[in-house]
Design a protein around this motif. Structure first.
Motif, PDB file in Angstrom:
ATOM      1  N   LEU A  83       0.842  -1.181   0.000  1.00  0.00           N
ATOM      2  CA  LEU A  83       0.000   0.000   0.000  1.00  0.00           C
ATOM      3  C   LEU A  83       0.886   1.242   0.000  1.00  0.00           C
ATOM      4  O   LEU A  83       1.811   1.364   0.803  1.00  0.00           O
ATOM      5  N   GLY A  85      -0.624   4.582  -1.331  1.00  0.00           N
ATOM      6  CA  GLY A  85      -1.440   5.774  -1.345  1.00  0.00           C
ATOM      7  C   GLY A  85      -1.004   6.784  -2.383  1.00  0.00           C
ATOM      8  O   GLY A  85      -1.473   7.921  -2.411  1.00  0.00           O
ATOM      9  N   SER A  86      -0.093   6.383  -3.286  1.00  0.00           N
ATOM     10  CA  SER A  86       0.438   7.329  -4.266  1.00  0.00           C
ATOM     11  C   SER A  86      -0.607   7.795  -5.260  1.00  0.00           C
ATOM     12  O   SER A  86      -0.430   8.808  -5.915  1.00  0.00           O
ATOM     13  N   LYS A  88      -3.846   8.296  -4.412  1.00  0.00           N
ATOM     14  CA  LYS A  88      -4.992   8.816  -3.678  1.00  0.00           C
ATOM     15  C   LYS A  88      -5.560  10.036  -4.393  1.00  0.00           C
ATOM     16  O   LYS A  88      -4.829  10.946  -4.784  1.00  0.00           O
ATOM     17  N   GLY A  89      -6.879  10.026  -4.590  1.00  0.00           N
ATOM     18  CA  GLY A  89      -7.542  11.126  -5.284  1.00  0.00           C
ATOM     19  C   GLY A  89      -7.659  10.923  -6.781  1.00  0.00           C
ATOM     20  O   GLY A  89      -8.352  11.691  -7.446  1.00  0.00           O
ATOM     21  N   LYS A  90      -7.004   9.886  -7.317  1.00  0.00           N
ATOM     22  CA  LYS A  90      -7.081   9.598  -8.743  1.00  0.00           C
ATOM     23  C   LYS A  90      -8.194   8.581  -9.022  1.00  0.00           C
ATOM     24  O   LYS A  90      -8.411   7.646  -8.250  1.00  0.00           O
ATOM     25  N   GLU A 151      -6.103  -0.219  -6.501  1.00  0.00           N
ATOM     26  CA  GLU A 151      -6.708   0.169  -5.226  1.00  0.00           C
ATOM     27  C   GLU A 151      -5.699   0.102  -4.093  1.00  0.00           C
ATOM     28  O   GLU A 151      -5.759   0.892  -3.143  1.00  0.00           O
ATOM     29  N   ARG A 152      -4.772  -0.826  -4.167  1.00  0.00           N
ATOM     30  CA  ARG A 152      -3.740  -0.915  -3.136  1.00  0.00           C
ATOM     31  C   ARG A 152      -2.816   0.298  -3.159  1.00  0.00           C
ATOM     32  O   ARG A 152      -2.111   0.554  -2.184  1.00  0.00           O
ATOM     33  N   GLN A 153      -2.828   1.023  -4.261  1.00  0.00           N
ATOM     34  CA  GLN A 153      -2.019   2.233  -4.343  1.00  0.00           C
ATOM     35  C   GLN A 153      -2.861   3.487  -4.129  1.00  0.00           C
ATOM     36  O   GLN A 153      -2.383   4.605  -4.341  1.00  0.00           O
ATOM     37  N   GLY A 154      -4.105   3.303  -3.715  1.00  0.00           N
ATOM     38  CA  GLY A 154      -4.940   4.426  -3.318  1.00  0.00           C
ATOM     39  C   GLY A 154      -5.897   4.948  -4.352  1.00  0.00           C
ATOM     40  O   GLY A 154      -6.658   5.885  -4.077  1.00  0.00           O
ATOM     41  N   ALA A 155      -5.902   4.374  -5.564  1.00  0.00           N
ATOM     42  CA  ALA A 155      -6.790   4.876  -6.614  1.00  0.00           C
ATOM     43  C   ALA A 155      -8.231   4.452  -6.369  1.00  0.00           C
ATOM     44  O   ALA A 155      -8.499   3.418  -5.748  1.00  0.00           O
ATOM     45  N   THR A 156      -9.144   5.246  -6.871  1.00  0.00           N
ATOM     46  CA  THR A 156     -10.551   4.846  -6.947  1.00  0.00           C
ATOM     47  C   THR A 156     -10.760   4.231  -8.322  1.00  0.00           C
ATOM     48  O   THR A 156     -10.483   4.878  -9.336  1.00  0.00           O
TER      49      THR A 156
END
Length: 308
Positions: A83, A85-86, A88-90, A151-156
């Motif tokens: 994980l 979170g890089s 996140k918000g994408k 998703e493990r990297q924070g993407a939606t």
């Protein structure tokens, strides 16, 4: 083609009687072991359900074709990325081409829809290997693996379909789903159905189209950037070579006849991961370990694009 495993833990013997007094180290170890085992079980459950937590509401819709033993599973040789979170918000739109149920709904999928430059059928059944492994089954498997990684990297991650509808959606609706999600990147996953001896993958880029309801001019540049990054990472991660029959060896092809690209307002590409009708490519496409590499290769291109 454009056209619940559960873990069963070991049987433990009944504990031996212990002295009434315990040292602090023994107490600490006793507390940590169950917690570590529980964490491992949760990881296994998430990995084996394509990134969806165990106990989540079941998906509805017709049953998909019976999966092979490694459908949707992470390859042991390809450990899951940590994980970060890089992203996140994408938002990433993943479009699994075709639908396993399309062949039961020929009237619906043959209905013409407007793609800007013409009218084409709503959707198609897709192709299959000579042994009957369908493109629709392949695309869903790769799409689910791709979702897990992103998703493990924070993407939606948004899907156009997840085996949760009887057929479709139509190509125009697939584009609208990505547009409505304001996706930062969109990828449509496919496999080709060409002649034996035609091998390799290619990424399809949108042509500059400005006709009717289609206007790809704002997305041509970023879509090419996305496609080139996916082409590079897919080659590197999977070991596959660019197509020997499309794209003049570049692994890239520009088209103006695909509604999923013509009607997109967000950066979008298609990827034909290989030729299902060629025995060499088919051996890869039917391997769960290789499909994991395919998902990883696509994801690395997407991540590179989103990071800029």
């Amino acid at each position: 083609m454009v056209a619940g495993m559960s873990y069963v833990g070991p049987d433990f013997d009944a504990p031996e009687p212990r002295p009434p007094r315990r040292g602090p180290l023994t107490v600490a170890i006793a507390a940590l072991v169950p917690a570590a085992l529980l964490g491992w079980l949760v990881y296994e459950a998430v990995a084996d359900t394509g990134g969806r937590p165990a106990g989540a509401a079941p998906r509805t819709g017709p049953p998909a074709a019976a999966p092979s033993a490694d459908d949707g599973k992470l390859s042991p040789s390809s450990p899951a990325p940590a994980l970060s979170g890089s992203l996140k918000g994408k938002v990433v739109l993943v479009d699994a081409g075709h639908n396993p149920g399309n062949f039961r709904h020929t009237a619906e999928i043959n209905r013409p829809v407007d793609i800007g430059t013409a009218r084409k059928e709503c959707d198609t059944t897709g192709t299959s290997t000579n042994s009957g492994y369908t493109e629709a089954r392949f695309t869903l498997d790769v799409a689910r693996r791709l979702r897990t990684i992103l998703e493990r990297q924070g993407a939606t991650v948004k899907f156009t379909q997840d085996g949760d509808r009887a057929w479709g959606p139509c190509v125009d609706e697939r584009a609208r789903i990505g547009n409505a999600a304001h996706a930062d990147a969109a990828v449509s996953v496919h496999a080709d159905g060409a002649a034996q001896g035609d091998r390799g993958f290619h990424v399809i880029l949108p042509a500059s189209v400005h006709k009717g309801t289609a206007d790809t001019r704002p997305i041509v540049g970023p879509s090419r950037d996305l496609g080139e990054r996916i082409e590079d990472s897919f080659t590197r991660v999977t070991g596959s070579k660019p197509s020997n029959y499309v794209g003049d060896g570049t692994g890239l092809d520009v088209r103006s006849d695909l509604g999923g690209l013509n009607l997109s307002t967000v950066p979008k590409v298609f990827i034909e991961c290989g030729n299902m009708r060629d025995s060499t490519d088919a051996a890869r496409l039917t391997s769960g370990a290789w499909r994991q590499k395919a998902a990883q290769g696509i994801s690395e291109g997407i991540v590179s694009f989103l990071r800029g």
